[in-house]
Write a protein that holds these residues in place. Structure first.
Motif, PDB file in Angstrom:
ATOM      1  N   ASN A 139       0.836  -1.201   0.000  1.00 36.76           N
ATOM      2  CA  ASN A 139       0.000   0.000   0.000  1.00 36.76           C
ATOM      3  C   ASN A 139       0.873   1.254   0.000  1.00 36.76           C
ATOM      4  O   ASN A 139       1.458   1.627   1.020  1.00 36.76           O
ATOM      5  CB  ASN A 139      -0.930  -0.006   1.217  1.00 36.76           C
ATOM      6  CG  ASN A 139      -2.015   1.048   1.117  1.00 36.76           C
ATOM      7  OD1 ASN A 139      -1.733   2.227   0.953  1.00 36.76           O
ATOM      8  ND2 ASN A 139      -3.255   0.623   1.225  1.00 36.76           N
ATOM      9  N   ALA A 140       0.947   1.913  -1.145  1.00 37.46           N
ATOM     10  CA  ALA A 140       1.821   3.081  -1.286  1.00 37.46           C
ATOM     11  C   ALA A 140       1.363   4.245  -0.411  1.00 37.46           C
ATOM     12  O   ALA A 140       2.193   5.009   0.098  1.00 37.46           O
ATOM     13  CB  ALA A 140       1.860   3.517  -2.752  1.00 37.46           C
ATOM     14  N   ARG A 141       0.067   4.386  -0.228  1.00 39.88           N
ATOM     15  CA  ARG A 141      -0.448   5.485   0.593  1.00 39.88           C
ATOM     16  C   ARG A 141       0.045   5.372   2.031  1.00 39.88           C
ATOM     17  O   ARG A 141       0.372   6.379   2.673  1.00 39.88           O
ATOM     18  CB  ARG A 141      -1.975   5.489   0.552  1.00 39.88           C
ATOM     19  CG  ARG A 141      -2.623   6.674   1.245  1.00 39.88           C
ATOM     20  CD  ARG A 141      -4.128   6.727   1.010  1.00 39.88           C
ATOM     21  NE  ARG A 141      -4.818   5.573   1.545  1.00 39.88           N
ATOM     22  CZ  ARG A 141      -5.351   4.599   0.803  1.00 39.88           C
ATOM     23  NH1 ARG A 141      -5.242   4.639  -0.514  1.00 39.88           N
ATOM     24  NH2 ARG A 141      -5.990   3.577   1.354  1.00 39.88           N
ATOM     25  N   TRP A 142       0.138   4.139   2.532  1.00 36.91           N
ATOM     26  CA  TRP A 142       0.626   3.942   3.901  1.00 36.91           C
ATOM     27  C   TRP A 142       2.115   4.221   4.002  1.00 36.91           C
ATOM     28  O   TRP A 142       2.580   4.781   4.999  1.00 36.91           O
ATOM     29  CB  TRP A 142       0.295   2.533   4.378  1.00 36.91           C
ATOM     30  CG  TRP A 142      -1.178   2.247   4.421  1.00 36.91           C
ATOM     31  CD1 TRP A 142      -2.200   3.158   4.386  1.00 36.91           C
ATOM     32  CD2 TRP A 142      -1.790   0.960   4.505  1.00 36.91           C
ATOM     33  NE1 TRP A 142      -3.414   2.512   4.440  1.00 36.91           N
ATOM     34  CE2 TRP A 142      -3.198   1.165   4.510  1.00 36.91           C
ATOM     35  CE3 TRP A 142      -1.302  -0.349   4.565  1.00 36.91           C
ATOM     36  CZ2 TRP A 142      -4.108   0.107   4.578  1.00 36.91           C
ATOM     37  CZ3 TRP A 142      -2.195  -1.396   4.630  1.00 36.91           C
ATOM     38  CH2 TRP A 142      -3.592  -1.168   4.641  1.00 36.91           C
ATOM     39  N   TRP A 143       2.870   3.829   2.974  1.00 37.63           N
ATOM     40  CA  TRP A 143       4.299   4.146   2.971  1.00 37.63           C
ATOM     41  C   TRP A 143       4.506   5.659   2.991  1.00 37.63           C
ATOM     42  O   TRP A 143       5.359   6.181   3.716  1.00 37.63           O
ATOM     43  CB  TRP A 143       4.988   3.544   1.748  1.00 37.63           C
ATOM     44  CG  TRP A 143       5.326   2.094   1.864  1.00 37.63           C
ATOM     45  CD1 TRP A 143       4.778   1.053   1.167  1.00 37.63           C
ATOM     46  CD2 TRP A 143       6.295   1.504   2.740  1.00 37.63           C
ATOM     47  NE1 TRP A 143       5.346  -0.146   1.549  1.00 37.63           N
ATOM     48  CE2 TRP A 143       6.283   0.105   2.517  1.00 37.63           C
ATOM     49  CE3 TRP A 143       7.180   2.023   3.697  1.00 37.63           C
ATOM     50  CZ2 TRP A 143       7.110  -0.778   3.202  1.00 37.63           C
ATOM     51  CZ3 TRP A 143       8.012   1.143   4.383  1.00 37.63           C
ATOM     52  CH2 TRP A 143       7.968  -0.240   4.140  1.00 37.63           C
ATOM     53  N   MET A 144       3.694   6.372   2.182  1.00 37.48           N
ATOM     54  CA  MET A 144       3.806   7.826   2.161  1.00 37.48           C
ATOM     55  C   MET A 144       3.432   8.417   3.519  1.00 37.48           C
ATOM     56  O   MET A 144       4.105   9.314   4.034  1.00 37.48           O
ATOM     57  CB  MET A 144       2.909   8.398   1.061  1.00 37.48           C
ATOM     58  CG  MET A 144       2.878   9.924   1.013  1.00 37.48           C
ATOM     59  SD  MET A 144       4.513  10.691   0.782  1.00 37.48           S
ATOM     60  CE  MET A 144       4.821  10.323  -0.949  1.00 37.48           C
ATOM     61  N   GLY A 145       2.356   7.910   4.108  1.00 40.00           N
ATOM     62  CA  GLY A 145       1.955   8.385   5.425  1.00 40.00           C
ATOM     63  C   GLY A 145       3.043   8.168   6.462  1.00 40.00           C
ATOM     64  O   GLY A 145       3.315   9.044   7.292  1.00 40.00           O
ATOM     65  N   LEU A 146       3.669   6.996   6.403  1.00 44.70           N
ATOM     66  CA  LEU A 146       4.749   6.687   7.345  1.00 44.70           C
ATOM     67  C   LEU A 146       5.931   7.625   7.138  1.00 44.70           C
ATOM     68  O   LEU A 146       6.490   8.168   8.104  1.00 44.70           O
ATOM     69  CB  LEU A 146       5.195   5.235   7.164  1.00 44.70           C
ATOM     70  CG  LEU A 146       6.373   4.774   8.024  1.00 44.70           C
ATOM     71  CD1 LEU A 146       6.021   4.855   9.505  1.00 44.70           C
ATOM     72  CD2 LEU A 146       6.784   3.348   7.646  1.00 44.70           C
ATOM     73  N   ALA A 147       6.314   7.827   5.879  1.00 46.22           N
ATOM     74  CA  ALA A 147       7.456   8.693   5.579  1.00 46.22           C
ATOM     75  C   ALA A 147       7.200  10.122   6.048  1.00 46.22           C
ATOM     76  O   ALA A 147       8.069  10.756   6.656  1.00 46.22           O
ATOM     77  CB  ALA A 147       7.739   8.670   4.074  1.00 46.22           C
ATOM     78  N   VAL A 148       6.001  10.613   5.789  1.00 47.31           N
ATOM     79  CA  VAL A 148       5.664  11.983   6.187  1.00 47.31           C
ATOM     80  C   VAL A 148       5.634  12.115   7.710  1.00 47.31           C
ATOM     81  O   VAL A 148       6.087  13.121   8.275  1.00 47.31           O
ATOM     82  CB  VAL A 148       4.315  12.396   5.572  1.00 47.31           C
ATOM     83  CG1 VAL A 148       3.823  13.710   6.162  1.00 47.31           C
ATOM     84  CG2 VAL A 148       4.442  12.506   4.055  1.00 47.31           C
ATOM     85  N   ALA A 149       5.114  11.087   8.379  1.00 51.22           N
ATOM     86  CA  ALA A 149       5.076  11.111   9.847  1.00 51.22           C
ATOM     87  C   ALA A 149       6.490  11.117  10.429  1.00 51.22           C
ATOM     88  O   ALA A 149       6.788  11.884  11.352  1.00 51.22           O
ATOM     89  CB  ALA A 149       4.288   9.919  10.376  1.00 51.22           C
ATOM     90  N   PHE A 150       7.359  10.271   9.891  1.00 52.56           N
ATOM     91  CA  PHE A 150       8.752  10.256  10.334  1.00 52.56           C
ATOM     92  C   PHE A 150       9.401  11.625  10.106  1.00 52.56           C
ATOM     93  O   PHE A 150      10.107  12.155  10.965  1.00 52.56           O
ATOM     94  CB  PHE A 150       9.549   9.195   9.591  1.00 52.56           C
ATOM     95  CG  PHE A 150       9.414   7.802  10.143  1.00 52.56           C
ATOM     96  CD1 PHE A 150       9.322   7.576  11.507  1.00 52.56           C
ATOM     97  CD2 PHE A 150       9.405   6.694   9.301  1.00 52.56           C
ATOM     98  CE1 PHE A 150       9.223   6.286  12.030  1.00 52.56           C
ATOM     99  CE2 PHE A 150       9.306   5.404   9.806  1.00 52.56           C
ATOM    100  CZ  PHE A 150       9.214   5.201  11.167  1.00 52.56           C
ATOM    101  N   ASP A 151       9.182  12.190   8.931  1.00 56.38           N
ATOM    102  CA  ASP A 151       9.789  13.470   8.590  1.00 56.38           C
ATOM    103  C   ASP A 151       9.314  14.566   9.543  1.00 56.38           C
ATOM    104  O   ASP A 151      10.118  15.364  10.032  1.00 56.38           O
ATOM    105  CB  ASP A 151       9.438  13.839   7.153  1.00 56.38           C
ATOM    106  CG  ASP A 151      10.084  15.138   6.714  1.00 56.38           C
ATOM    107  OD1 ASP A 151      11.281  15.119   6.394  1.00 56.38           O
ATOM    108  OD2 ASP A 151       9.389  16.174   6.698  1.00 56.38           O
ATOM    109  N   ALA A 152       8.011  14.589   9.813  1.00 54.15           N
ATOM    110  CA  ALA A 152       7.454  15.613  10.699  1.00 54.15           C
ATOM    111  C   ALA A 152       7.963  15.461  12.125  1.00 54.15           C
ATOM    112  O   ALA A 152       8.004  16.434  12.886  1.00 54.15           O
ATOM    113  CB  ALA A 152       5.931  15.553  10.683  1.00 54.15           C
TER     114      ALA A 152
END
Length: 203
Positions: free
Chosen positions: A136-149
């Motif tokens: 699920n690419a949307r979850w990977w993006m969500g995870l990456a953005v959360a880590f970045d923030a």
């Protein structure tokens, strides 16, 4: 009624929302005790932005079916789409363990946590979602953005890399390459930054 549900879903997918809405209203008029139909109708109302009517419908049927998981999840979705993230998380706190394992609930929970700034908790939920489905690419993006923030730069970069590796066909790939380029630029790795930026142009 599985056949009826499939008919409604097909209508929605084909852009015939008004027809689906009419069918659902007729079903509810003729049989005023069907949480499945109420859930589907609430979904149509939410998609149309008729939030007050959707809430009224959900309130009505949750009185009749307080244990209905479908209705409770739809109510949670209604809170999230309205931007009522704290209220959504309060609702999640009332869910039992079985409902908390629902993928839809977990995703709505992650979105709500991220929206209120609880990035650590959001990343935890996204990681649990990815255990269930790594594609699920949307979850990977969500995870990456959360880590970045949350200033977890190395973890964020790795999540973007993993997104590209797992879902090279995703609509998030170009943005992922840009973000990777930004990390390299911040570390003065200019050649790698330029390479990442250049690669993003291919998508």
């Amino acid at each position: 009624d599985q056949k009826f549900s499939e008919q409604i879903q097909k209508g929605l997918q084909e852009g015939r929302a008004s027809e689906a809405y009419r069918l659902l209203e007729n079903r509810l008029t003729n049989a005023d005790n069907m949480p499945v139909s109420a859930t589907l109708l609430a979904g149509v109302l939410i998609d149309d932005g008729a939030f007050v009517r959707a809430q009224q419908l959900l309130d009505r049927y949750l009185v009749l079916y307080p244990a209905s998981q479908q209705l409770r999840i739809k109510q949670l979705r209604l809170l999230v789409v309205q931007g009522l993230f704290a209220e959504a998380l309060g609702s999640v706190d009332t869910f039992d363990s079985r409902l908390l394992k629902s993928i839809e609930v977990m995703e709505l929970q992650a979105v709500s946590l991220q929206s209120i700034g609880d990035y650590e908790a959001a990343s935890f939920v996204y990681q649990n979602l990815l255990v269930r489905n790594q594609d699920n690419a949307r979850w990977w993006m969500g995870l990456a953005v959360a880590f970045d923030a949350n200033a977890q730069t190395s973890e964020a970069k790795q999540a973007f890399v993993d997104l590209i590796r797992v879902r090279p066909d995703s609509k998030y790939v170009a943005e992922s390459w840009v973000r990777i380029g930004e990390y390299h630029f911040d570390y003065n790795e200019l050649d790698k930054a330029i390479a990442a930026y250049s690669t993003s142009l291919n998508y």
